[in-house]
Design an enzyme around this catalytic site. Structure first.
Site, PDB file in Angstrom:
ATOM      1  N   CYS A  55       0.838  -1.200   0.000  1.00 55.83           N
ATOM      2  CA  CYS A  55       0.000   0.000   0.000  1.00 55.83           C
ATOM      3  C   CYS A  55       0.876   1.254   0.000  1.00 55.83           C
ATOM      4  O   CYS A  55       1.738   1.409   0.866  1.00 55.83           O
ATOM      5  CB  CYS A  55      -0.930   0.004   1.206  1.00 55.83           C
ATOM      6  SG  CYS A  55      -2.023   1.449   1.252  1.00 55.83           S
ATOM      7  N   HIS A  79       2.396  -6.886  -7.016  1.00 54.05           N
ATOM      8  CA  HIS A  79       1.806  -5.841  -7.861  1.00 54.05           C
ATOM      9  C   HIS A  79       2.900  -5.370  -8.802  1.00 54.05           C
ATOM     10  O   HIS A  79       3.921  -4.844  -8.358  1.00 54.05           O
ATOM     11  CB  HIS A  79       1.302  -4.690  -6.995  1.00 54.05           C
ATOM     12  CG  HIS A  79       0.527  -3.661  -7.767  1.00 54.05           C
ATOM     13  ND1 HIS A  79      -0.543  -2.980  -7.229  1.00 54.05           N
ATOM     14  CD2 HIS A  79       0.652  -3.189  -9.036  1.00 54.05           C
ATOM     15  CE1 HIS A  79      -1.037  -2.145  -8.125  1.00 54.05           C
ATOM     16  NE2 HIS A  79      -0.310  -2.257  -9.231  1.00 54.05           N
TER      17      HIS A  79
END
Length: 324
Positions: free
Chosen positions: A97, A168
């Site tokens: 994040c 990611h």
């Protein structure tokens, strides 16, 4: 149909304020195989707040992964133990994040710069429970954007016992870009994730970022072990249904899902949950069909909603697409 091995998997990405329990139980209507994730929940919220509120879930949700945000090995270990007690399938550590809010609390992508701390966290979590402990991360952060940086990060955490990494395929720019921009502006580097799998064949490597179609899922699964999708699954949930093809199973119809949704909503209402509180999660049901826009407009932003209103709106869409 590709040869979809049992070791391969597809997951719904953890998304704050989106992958709530009310969304997850809806997502499960489309597909029994896909792994669902909670929102990222901080260790502080669990240990200093209402743990039951954050951790309880509906019976149909598993396989379900609890994603934790934190950097204290002791606190993460306590939460991992709770995850097992509540019946989660796995527990995941967020190292991806990019929000400045979580950076302040030493949560998320900033932890990629401290591989040994992440390794300590993983080891503590594994010692505290028998659940699989996984890590979700970026391919890099800020100026640490080389493949070698990610490889060394994964190697250090793998040495602590982690064997499942969700990557990611974008770097995170922690200064200057918003979380939304960090999902869109840094270029996707899928080849780096493929290379990671090639260099660590013993690890389970799952890819995340920019994936929107079943064909793309199939392509990635020829290179890595799993695929994670976030917003596309949320806004176009029938993609979850189309994924049943990967397991050689039939795709549910919109009619079948809508009938199950009405039962779900009836149960929520009986338990005192206002339908206006949960309906936002289901507005994508008819994405791509004639009348989908009217469905969304008629049911979003309402001060009150009845089950009959929702049934009428859904039946109108199904009637428009009866020959489709």
């Amino acid at each position: 149909m590709i040869d979809f091995k049992e070791t391969k998997r597809v997951s719904v990405a953890p998304m704050i304020d989106w992958t709530t329990s009310h969304y997850r139980t809806f997502a499960r209507l489309f597909n029994p195989h896909i792994y669902l994730y909670t929102e990222m929940i901080s260790t502080g919220a669990i240990l200093k707040g209402d743990a039951a509120h954050h951790l309880r879930f509906f019976d149909n949700e598993p396989p379900l992964v609890l994603q934790l945000g934190g950097s204290s090995p002791t606190e993460l270990a306590q939460c991992a133990k709770l995850a097992q007690e509540y019946g989660y399938t796995e527990v995941n550590l967020n190292v991806g994040c990019p929000s400045d809010r979580v950076q302040f609390n030493k949560i998320g992508a900033c932890l990629m710069a401290e591989a040994h701390l992440v390794a300590d966290c993983v080891k503590a979590m594994q010692d505290a429970c028998s659940l699989p402990v996984t890590v979700k991360h970026r391919i890099g952060i800020d100026e640490f954007d080389s493949y070698e940086f990610m490889r060394d990060f994964v190697g250090a955490v793998a040495n602590a016992g982690c064997n499942h990494f969700i990557v990611h395929a974008r770097i995170a720019l922690l200064n200057g870009l918003s979380p939304k921009e960090n999902r869109e502006i840094p270029p996707l580097r899928y080849d780096d994730v493929y290379r990671l799998k090639q260099e660590f064949p013993e690890l389970f490597v799952e890819i995340n970022g920019g994936i929107k179609t079943l064909d793309e899922i199939k392509t990635h699964l020829t290179q890595v072990d799993g695929v994670m999708i976030g917003r596309e699954f949320y806004h176009n949930p029938m993609l979850l249904g189309w994924c049943n093809e990967l397991w050689g199973e039939s795709v549910p119809s919109h009619q079948e899902i809508f009938e199950k949704l009405l039962i779900l909503l009836e149960n929520f209402e009986k338990n005192g949950t206002p339908l206006t509180q949960v309906m936002r999660h289901y507005l994508g049901l008819f994405q791509g069909l004639t009348g989908a826009r009217k469905w969304r407009q008629s049911l979003s932003g309402q001060k009150s909603l009845s089950l009959s209103q929702i049934e009428k709106a859904g039946m109108a869409v199904l009637a428009l697409n009866a020959d489709g």
